[in-house]
Design an enzyme around this catalytic site. Structure first.
Site, PDB file in Angstrom:
ATOM      1  N   GLU A 125      -5.792  -8.292  -1.347  1.00  0.00           N
ATOM      2  CA  GLU A 125      -6.443  -8.177   0.144  1.00  0.00           C
ATOM      3  C   GLU A 125      -7.793  -8.022  -0.343  1.00  0.00           C
ATOM      4  OE1 GLU A 125      -4.970  -5.514   3.089  1.00  0.00           O
ATOM      5  OE2 GLU A 125      -2.682  -5.951   2.486  1.00  0.00           O
ATOM      6  N   GLU A 181       0.811  -1.210   0.089  1.00  0.00           N
ATOM      7  CA  GLU A 181      -0.073   0.018   0.005  1.00  0.00           C
ATOM      8  C   GLU A 181       1.060   1.291   0.027  1.00  0.00           C
ATOM      9  OE1 GLU A 181      -2.714  -0.749   3.244  1.00  0.00           O
ATOM     10  OE2 GLU A 181      -4.027  -1.800   1.703  1.00  0.00           O
TER      11      GLU A 181
HETATM   12  C1  BG6 Z   1      -4.906  -3.098   4.793  1.00  0.00           C
HETATM   13  C2  BG6 Z   1      -3.324  -3.424   5.238  1.00  0.00           C
HETATM   14  O1  BG6 Z   1      -4.976  -1.628   4.395  1.00  0.00           O
HETATM   15  O2  BG6 Z   1      -5.852  -3.404   5.353  1.00  0.00           O
HETATM   16  C3  BG6 Z   1      -3.552  -4.656   6.404  1.00  0.00           C
HETATM   17  O3  BG6 Z   1      -2.632  -3.628   4.096  1.00  0.00           O
HETATM   18  C4  BG6 Z   1      -4.785  -4.420   7.122  1.00  0.00           C
HETATM   19  O4  BG6 Z   1      -2.077  -4.559   7.053  1.00  0.00           O
HETATM   20  C5  BG6 Z   1      -5.996  -4.469   6.327  1.00  0.00           C
HETATM   21  O5  BG6 Z   1      -4.893  -5.320   8.223  1.00  0.00           O
HETATM   22  C6  BG6 Z   1      -7.277  -4.438   6.942  1.00  0.00           C
HETATM   23  O6  BG6 Z   1      -7.355  -3.179   7.754  1.00  0.00           O
HETATM   24  P1  BG6 Z   1      -7.696  -3.375   9.259  1.00  0.00           P
HETATM   25  O7  BG6 Z   1      -7.624  -2.154   9.844  1.00  0.00           O
HETATM   26  O8  BG6 Z   1      -9.279  -3.947   9.339  1.00  0.00           O
HETATM   27  O9  BG6 Z   1      -6.929  -4.426   9.837  1.00  0.00           O
END
Ligand code: BG6
Length: 470
Positions: free
Chosen positions: A369, A175
């Site tokens: 993701e 990111e």
């Molecule tokens: C992404 C990151 O932005 O979102 C992860 O790469 C992160 O590291 C994921 O865990 C989900 O966000 P959160 O705050 O729900 O864990």
């Protein structure tokens, strides 16, 4: 169905959110090791000195370090073709600026990759996922200092050479576009002095872009078979209305937040619109000619991104209902529902995004993701009926299928937090994404026992049938 035969189905994690073992086998402390637990309404506290009487979620996390064999066996049971993980930089170079790596750290990832290979799982490695060694923050303020480019390259070179025959897919930074926002200072750029100086932030981001390009070039020299990609947090944006002011504001925000870093990493040069943005914000960057040349040479082989939600942008957001989101929220979209953490769920937005990105870059794409952070209820018999998670992922899989039918070259999908891990944003365990439940709570208590949720069996079927979920 349209998913190609060799489509890379799998799941994703990050070292500081799952490994634990924060000071074991020679590992140095990383910046996230200095961040305490939080919750939705409370910012996570960062402490220079680690107070061992307090709870720092990354110190144990889900202890993947000691559970990796069982965890990878569960991924294999689901049929994973790919497992996205990151390397803890301070496990390899405890301070970050040494020249000799820590053998015990390298050995750990050898064992992880060998375990993956046992099941035919392809590792997808994020070289740096929000975790610079703390020393690089303390001494150099991370990437604000140009010398950190070389430390990163030394780290990347060590990995490329060591795992030359074990890893084919690499991502340079997680990111990276997070660096356009003030909150990217500590997590991504490693600037820990607590000051947000916009010029320094963009200079640090420039150094990261150069480091990424150099790593791409170096990786290809070490093994021409390597596929090295970029990784962005894609926050899909819609104009709140068809009012030209809303449309223009949306375009401008989209350029800086979503397009800028990808344009540099895929096309090899700063895009035209950043000149005006820098002028408007009083930003003057030091970008020597040699940097611009390396940016041109070190373009990526594929483009990857995280996708959780979308948001709306208004020319004048004052008085409009606001919504939360990954990294930042925006104006509420009246047509979308939100997750328990206030992120707007938008599966069709993924099809739109895939088309938008492929239209712009025409290189293979991967969603690395995606998922639903939710509270899971454990029944008396230990089962977890997470139909809301199944519903979320099913809808996104359908839209990926649609995008492939549209002609988009999508090569893989790794759902976020395939095993429950600590939240990157809040440090909570209660915000769970996994197909596999881990017994641990927000205060750090629990047996760490793993168990399968309903989504485990469901996702196994998704992979078995190559995405037949309609
Ligand atoms: C992404 C990151 O932005 O979102 C992860 O790469 C992160 O590291 C994921 O865990 C989900 O966000 P959160 O705050 O729900 O864990």
């Amino acid at each position: 169905m349209t998913f190609p035969k060799n489509f890379l189905w799998g799941g994703a994690t990050a070292a500081n959110q799952c490994e634990g073992a924060w000071n074991i086998d020679g590992k140095g402390d990383s910046i996230p090791d200095h961040v305490m637990g939080g919750n939705l309404n409370k910012q996570r506290e960062f402490t220079k000195v680690i107070d061992l009487d307090k709870y720092y979620p990354s110190h144990e996390a889900i202890d993947f370090y000691h559970h990796y064999q069982g965890d990878i066996a569960l991924f294999a049971e689901m049929g994973f073709k790919v497992f996205r993980l990151s390397i803890a930089w301070s496990r390899i170079f405890p301070k970050g600026d040494e020249s000799t790596p820590n053998e015990a750290g390298l050995d750990f990832y050898d064992r992880v990759f060998d375990e993956c290979a046992k099941y035919g799982i392809e590792p997808l490695v994020t070289i740096s996922h929000f975790e610079l060694p703390y020393h690089l923050g303390e001494k150099y303020n991370g990437f604000a200092d140009r010398r950190v480019i070389d430390f990163y390259l030394n780290f990347a070179e060590t990995l490329f050479k060591r795992y030359k025959n074990k890893v084919k897919y690499w991502l340079t930074f997680n990111e990276i576009n997070f660096g356009t926002l003030p909150m990217g200072n500590r997590h991504l750029l490693g600037i820990i002095d607590g000051v947000d100086d916009v010029n320094r932030r963009y200079q640090a981001l420039h150094h990261m872009l150069v480091a990424s390009a150099k790593a791409v070039e170096l990786g290809h020299e070490i093994n021409p078979e390597f596929k090295i990609g970029c990784m962005l947090a894609y926050i899909t944006m819609y104009p709140l209305s068809c009012k030209p002011e809303d449309v223009l504001a949306c375009q401008q925000m989209n350029q800086v937040l979503n397009f800028f870093c990808g344009d540099v990493q895929v096309k090899g040069a700063y895009p035209f619109y950043m000149k005006k943005y820098f002028a408007d914000h009083g930003i003057t960057l030091d970008t020597p000619q040699e940097d611009l040349e390396i940016l041109k040479k070190g373009t990526v082989d594929f483009y990857t991104f995280s996708y959780y939600m979308s948001t709306c942008i208004a020319g004048n957001p004052e008085g409009e209902d606001q919504t939360g989101g990954n990294l930042f929220g925006g104006v509420k979209n009246p047509h979308l529902e939100t997750s328990e953490w206030g992120w707007q769920v938008d599966a069709i937005g993924l099809r739109y995004t895939l088309n938008q990105l492929y239209d712009r870059y025409e290189i293979p794409l991967m969603v690395v993701e995606n998922g639903l952070g939710a509270i899971d209820k454990i029944e008396d018999d230990g089962s977890i009926h997470d139909d809301y998670r199944i519903d979320y992922i099913r809808k996104h899989v359908i839209e990926m299928d649609n995008a492939i039918q549209d002609g988009v070259d999508l090569i893989g999908y790794t759902s976020w937090g395939c095993i429950d891990l600590i939240s990157g944003g809040t440090g909570e365990m209660a915000k769970r994404y996994g197909f596999i439940h881990v017994d641990k709570d927000d205060a750090g208590n629990g047996s760490l026992k793993r168990s399968k949720k309903d989504s485990f069996t469901w996702y196994k079927k998704v992979i078995e049938t190559n995405g037949a979920v309609r």
